[in-house]
Design an enzyme around this catalytic site. Structure first.
Site, PDB file in Angstrom:
ATOM      1  N   HIS A  98       0.865  -1.183   0.000  1.00 52.64           N
ATOM      2  CA  HIS A  98       0.000   0.000   0.000  1.00 52.64           C
ATOM      3  C   HIS A  98       0.899   1.229   0.000  1.00 52.64           C
ATOM      4  O   HIS A  98       1.858   1.304   0.756  1.00 52.64           O
ATOM      5  CB  HIS A  98      -0.894   0.025   1.227  1.00 52.64           C
ATOM      6  CG  HIS A  98      -1.612   1.349   1.403  1.00 52.64           C
ATOM      7  ND1 HIS A  98      -2.359   1.927   0.398  1.00 52.64           N
ATOM      8  CD2 HIS A  98      -1.675   2.207   2.459  1.00 52.64           C
ATOM      9  CE1 HIS A  98      -2.881   3.067   0.847  1.00 52.64           C
ATOM     10  NE2 HIS A  98      -2.460   3.268   2.074  1.00 52.64           N
ATOM     11  N   HIS A 100       0.874   5.815  -1.045  1.00 56.07           N
ATOM     12  CA  HIS A 100       0.122   7.026  -1.378  1.00 56.07           C
ATOM     13  C   HIS A 100       0.787   7.704  -2.570  1.00 56.07           C
ATOM     14  O   HIS A 100       0.971   8.907  -2.585  1.00 56.07           O
ATOM     15  CB  HIS A 100       0.072   7.974  -0.168  1.00 56.07           C
ATOM     16  CG  HIS A 100      -0.821   7.487   0.922  1.00 56.07           C
ATOM     17  ND1 HIS A 100      -1.543   8.324   1.723  1.00 56.07           N
ATOM     18  CD2 HIS A 100      -1.114   6.259   1.355  1.00 56.07           C
ATOM     19  CE1 HIS A 100      -2.248   7.634   2.596  1.00 56.07           C
ATOM     20  NE2 HIS A 100      -1.990   6.371   2.398  1.00 56.07           N
ATOM     21  N   ASP A 123       0.423  -4.703 -20.357  1.00 55.24           N
ATOM     22  CA  ASP A 123       1.362  -5.790 -20.036  1.00 55.24           C
ATOM     23  C   ASP A 123       1.087  -6.390 -18.660  1.00 55.24           C
ATOM     24  O   ASP A 123       1.357  -7.555 -18.414  1.00 55.24           O
ATOM     25  CB  ASP A 123       2.805  -5.249 -20.054  1.00 55.24           C
ATOM     26  CG  ASP A 123       3.384  -5.202 -21.467  1.00 55.24           C
ATOM     27  OD1 ASP A 123       4.386  -4.493 -21.658  1.00 55.24           O
ATOM     28  OD2 ASP A 123       2.801  -5.864 -22.356  1.00 55.24           O
ATOM     29  N   HIS A 173      -8.537   7.629  -1.144  1.00 55.36           N
ATOM     30  CA  HIS A 173      -7.402   7.173  -0.303  1.00 55.36           C
ATOM     31  C   HIS A 173      -6.177   6.913  -1.176  1.00 55.36           C
ATOM     32  O   HIS A 173      -5.325   7.786  -1.326  1.00 55.36           O
ATOM     33  CB  HIS A 173      -7.837   5.930   0.473  1.00 55.36           C
ATOM     34  CG  HIS A 173      -6.814   5.431   1.451  1.00 55.36           C
ATOM     35  ND1 HIS A 173      -7.077   4.494   2.416  1.00 55.36           N
ATOM     36  CD2 HIS A 173      -5.505   5.732   1.601  1.00 55.36           C
ATOM     37  CE1 HIS A 173      -5.980   4.248   3.117  1.00 55.36           C
ATOM     38  NE2 HIS A 173      -5.011   4.988   2.635  1.00 55.36           N
ATOM     39  N   TYR A 230      -9.135 -12.304 -19.723  1.00 60.66           N
ATOM     40  CA  TYR A 230      -8.936 -10.930 -20.181  1.00 60.66           C
ATOM     41  C   TYR A 230     -10.245 -10.169 -20.098  1.00 60.66           C
ATOM     42  O   TYR A 230     -11.305 -10.724 -20.335  1.00 60.66           O
ATOM     43  CB  TYR A 230      -8.432 -10.910 -21.630  1.00 60.66           C
ATOM     44  CG  TYR A 230      -8.175  -9.505 -22.051  1.00 60.66           C
ATOM     45  CD1 TYR A 230      -9.168  -8.765 -22.711  1.00 60.66           C
ATOM     46  CD2 TYR A 230      -7.004  -8.865 -21.681  1.00 60.66           C
ATOM     47  CE1 TYR A 230      -8.969  -7.443 -23.022  1.00 60.66           C
ATOM     48  CE2 TYR A 230      -6.789  -7.536 -22.004  1.00 60.66           C
ATOM     49  CZ  TYR A 230      -7.784  -6.818 -22.666  1.00 60.66           C
ATOM     50  OH  TYR A 230      -7.573  -5.515 -22.974  1.00 60.66           O
TER      51      TYR A 230
HETATM   52  O1  5SP Z   1      -2.959   4.851   4.558  1.00 62.29           O
HETATM   53  C1  5SP Z   1      -2.443   5.211   5.611  1.00 62.29           C
HETATM   54  C2  5SP Z   1      -3.038   6.318   6.388  1.00 62.29           C
HETATM   55  O2  5SP Z   1      -4.082   6.894   5.629  1.00 62.29           O
HETATM   56  C3  5SP Z   1      -1.202   4.522   6.091  1.00 62.29           C
HETATM   57  O3  5SP Z   1      -0.642   3.800   4.998  1.00 62.29           O
HETATM   58  C4  5SP Z   1      -0.148   5.478   6.621  1.00 62.29           C
HETATM   59  O4  5SP Z   1       0.189   6.373   5.594  1.00 62.29           O
HETATM   60  C5  5SP Z   1       1.076   4.682   7.043  1.00 62.29           C
HETATM   61  O5  5SP Z   1       0.742   4.066   8.242  1.00 62.29           O
HETATM   62  P1  5SP Z   1       1.755   3.021   8.931  1.00 62.29           P
HETATM   63  O6  5SP Z   1       2.052   1.931   7.937  1.00 62.29           O
HETATM   64  O7  5SP Z   1       3.016   3.784   9.295  1.00 62.29           O
HETATM   65  O8  5SP Z   1       1.010   2.526  10.133  1.00 62.29           O
END
Ligand code: 5SP
Length: 235
Positions: A98, A100, A123, A173, A230
């Site tokens: 995950h 940002h 790809d 998010h 696909y």
């Molecule tokens: O998505 C989020 C918060 O919105 C998290 O991903 C934080 O950005 C990072 O949190 P930790 O991994 O440090 O707990």
């Protein structure tokens, strides 16, 4: 007692270090985990720990069935329950990322899928990278992270669909990506961010840009095999 094999610990540490190296996050706005299915646990980045300071000993072992921390004093990433939702839903995945990353977050905040406009995208992903519906007030209030994972599973579908589309954007998010191992999950995060930036610039140059179906299908099947599923979403 150490949890997870040496190879897993090394892979999860390396994958987390790839996040700042690839410019996918500021501060600690990203995390990677990797699973040991035989042991019924996954290792995840500890919450709030700077990437430069991160060592294998910092990785937090979490019980797959319960989500409970198995050892150590560090808290798992706040996103741990989202990671766990993917591992429970999709047996084929071995790692979750995950971040940002800026351009993917722009699409998530705009409530838009990342459109498939070129072969770079085709790809790896079998169609537009989907943005989820927004979480309800109740979903946010009860268990935001677990419900975030659930809404992505709801958006993507089953294990085969998750393998063909290893990325999704959580509305308002940001991106979650996954793969057969932790390193692959970060690589999918890198590609997700790259195609988000390419799409933004492509549409700025030509809002009517498209890619022919036969071209996108050729590239996806070239990488994933002729029988690969696909077309996203699944019929
Ligand atoms: O998505 C989020 C918060 O919105 C998290 O991903 C934080 O950005 C990072 O949190 P930790 O991994 O440090 O707990």
């Amino acid at each position: 007692m150490t949890y997870g094999s040496k190879a897993l610990r090394r892979a999860v540490l390396r994958a987390n270090k790839m996040i700042p190296e690839a410019g996918l996050a500021q501060l600690t706005w990203g995390n990677v985990s990797g699973i040991d299915r035989e042991a019924g646990l996954y290792l995840i980045k500890p919450s709030g720990v700077a990437y430069d300071d991160l060592t294998e000993d910092h990785l937090v072992p979490v019980d797959l069935a319960t989500g409970k921390v198995l050892a150590g004093d560090l808290r798992p990433s706040v996103d741990s329950e989202s990671h766990r939702a993917f591992y429970l839903a999709w047996p084929s995945i071995g790692g979750v990322t995950h971040t940002h990353s800026t351009n993917a977050v722009a699409f998530a905040q705009a409530g838009l899928d990342i459109p498939l406009l070129g072969t770079t995208h085709a790809d790896t992903f079998n169609g537009p990278i989907p943005v989820t519906r927004g979480l309800t007030a109740d979903e946010c209030a009860t268990d935001y992270e677990l419900n975030t994972g659930r809404v992505i599973v709801e958006t993507i579908g089953d294990d085969a669909a998750a393998e063909a589309m290893p990325a999704a954007l959580v509305a308002n998010h940001g991106p979650f990506t996954w793969g057969s191992d932790p390193i692959k999950s970060v690589q999918h995060g890198i590609i997700c961010e790259a195609v988000a930036e390419m799409a933004l610039k492509t549409l700025a140059l030509n809002p009517a840009a498209v890619i022919p179906q036969h071209l996108q299908e050729r590239h996806f099947k070239r990488k994933h095999g002729p029988g690969a599923y696909y077309g996203n979403p699944k019929p």
